[in-house]
Design an enzyme around this catalytic site. Structure first.
Site, short mmCIF file in Angstrom:
data_model
loop_
_atom_site.label_atom_id
_atom_site.label_comp_id
_atom_site.label_asym_id
_atom_site.label_seq_id
_atom_site.Cartn_x
_atom_site.Cartn_y
_atom_site.Cartn_z
N LYS A 1 0.84 -1.20 0.00
CA LYS A 1 0.00 0.00 0.00
C LYS A 1 0.88 1.25 0.00
O LYS A 1 0.64 2.20 -0.74
CB LYS A 1 -0.92 0.01 1.24
CG LYS A 1 -2.08 -0.98 1.11
CD LYS A 1 -2.84 -1.18 2.42
CE LYS A 1 -3.91 -2.24 2.22
NZ LYS A 1 -4.62 -2.62 3.45
N GLN B 1 -4.97 -1.30 9.64
CA GLN B 1 -4.85 -2.62 9.01
C GLN B 1 -5.46 -3.70 9.91
O GLN B 1 -5.14 -3.79 11.09
CB GLN B 1 -3.36 -2.92 8.75
CG GLN B 1 -3.09 -4.21 8.02
CD GLN B 1 -3.64 -4.22 6.59
OE1 GLN B 1 -3.54 -3.24 5.86
NE2 GLN B 1 -4.27 -5.32 6.21
N ASP C 1 -11.15 3.18 4.05
CA ASP C 1 -11.57 1.77 3.93
C ASP C 1 -13.10 1.68 3.79
O ASP C 1 -13.62 0.63 3.44
CB ASP C 1 -11.13 0.99 5.18
CG ASP C 1 -10.06 -0.03 4.86
OD1 ASP C 1 -9.86 -0.34 3.66
OD2 ASP C 1 -9.42 -0.54 5.81
#
Ligand code: NAP
Length: 281
Positions: free
Chosen positions: A50, A94, A117
């Site tokens: 990422k 995460q 997200d």
């Protein structure tokens, strides 16, 4: 019939390039901060990719690495700091988090405007009301692959196999918003094979290696395989038995090289979307 392969690597590269071109035209750098708690090996690899992809797209990427012993309160304090930091446009925690941390309050602590997200209840609510704002990256990536396949979603019978909060449910909401007629199947669904055979668009997100067999797929259907499963022999396979299904489908995504690359590309796009929206306010 032999299916057209939907090339996620190509579509993702195009999306990354378009994000890079849009960020290059800005007078500021969008900022993305990823918070990694602990040293889960798969998460460590994801976070590095990422970071690399974001940097290449002109995004100011930063990873905050916290020890596995971090308390929930300390993690919430880090998120509060990022919410208040004007240079941060996107925050991603995460998952999975270590077992002693409850992920729900952590995800809910992220400012919805920075929730790249798309897991915050405010953004989930917008999506289910049919006005998507920041949308979970994997289902968003699937929508872009469907667009690339040229399928007409309006009025199409779509089946989403799996009802998780990160893939199945948002996937079904996006397909509904695109005017498909959507069925959601799960572990309690009766006669899964017959349900799947009715679908013109079939999205599999169950986490069961090669569960969808060739005789579950209608002639010419579009098959999107979200699954990523590592077999004991080291092979990576999806939730779809690829060779069998490719023999009947109209178009299909491979694993790897299908949905996987889209997830990170959509994260970059969400970061840019969040940055632009924050500056408009
Ligand atoms: P999850 O949270 O475990 O959800 C799986 C869903 O599948 C659940 O709704 C479950 O039903 C259903 N299911 C499980 N076994 C089933 C069966 N035998 N028959 C019918 N339905 C069944 O998984 P997830 O997070 O959504 O992930 C799904 C897959 O996508 C995994 O392989 C994951 O690695 C992959 N994934 C890929 C990406 C990517 O970037 N490509 C991103 C995220 C996830 P119940 O609700 O009834 O339990």
């Amino acid at each position: 019939m032999s299916a057209t392969i939907i090339d996620g690597k190509r579509v993702a590269a195009e999306l990354r390039d378009s994000v890079a071109a849009r960020t290059a035209a800005l007078s500021y750098k969008p900022g993305l901060t990823v918070v990694l708690v602990g040293e889960d090996p798969a998460s460590t690899v994801y976070v590095k990719s990422k970071d690399r992809a974001a940097t290449a797209a002109g995004i100011a990427a930063r990873t905050i690495r916290l020890p596995a012993t971090t308390s929930q309160a300390d993690l919430l304090a880090v998120i509060a700091g990022l919410n208040a930091d004007d240079s941060v446009d996107g925050i991603l925690v995460q998952l999975p988090l270590p077992a002693h941390i409850n992920s729900r309050p952590v995800l809910e602590a992220i400012d919805p405007a920075k929730d790249v997200d798309g897991f915050h209840p405010v953004n989930v609510g917008h999506l289910h009301e049919g006005r998507p704002t920041l949308v979970p990256c994997t289902p968003l990536g699937v929508m872009k692959l469907l667009e690339a396949s040229g399928v007409t979603l309006r009025g199409a019978r779509a089946m989403v196999l799996g009802r998780s909060a990160i893939v199945g449910k948002p996937m079904a909401a996006l397909l509904t918003a695109a005017d498909a007629t959507v069925t959601i199947a799960h572990s309690r669904t009766r006669d899964l094979a017959a349900e799947c055979r009715r679908a013109e668009v079939l999205v599999a997100a169950v986490g069961r290696p090669e569960m969808v067999r060739g005789d579950w797929v209608a002639d010419g259907a579009i098959v999107i395989d979200v699954g990523i499963n590592r077999l004991a022999d080291g092979r990576l396979v999806g939730d779809v038995a690829y060779d069998e299904c490719a023999a009947v489908a109209g178009a299909i995504t491979p694993v790897p090289g299908g949905v996987g690359p889209m997830t990170i590309a959509c994260l970059l796009e969400n970061t840019l979307t969040a940055a632009e929206a924050r500056r408009r306010r």
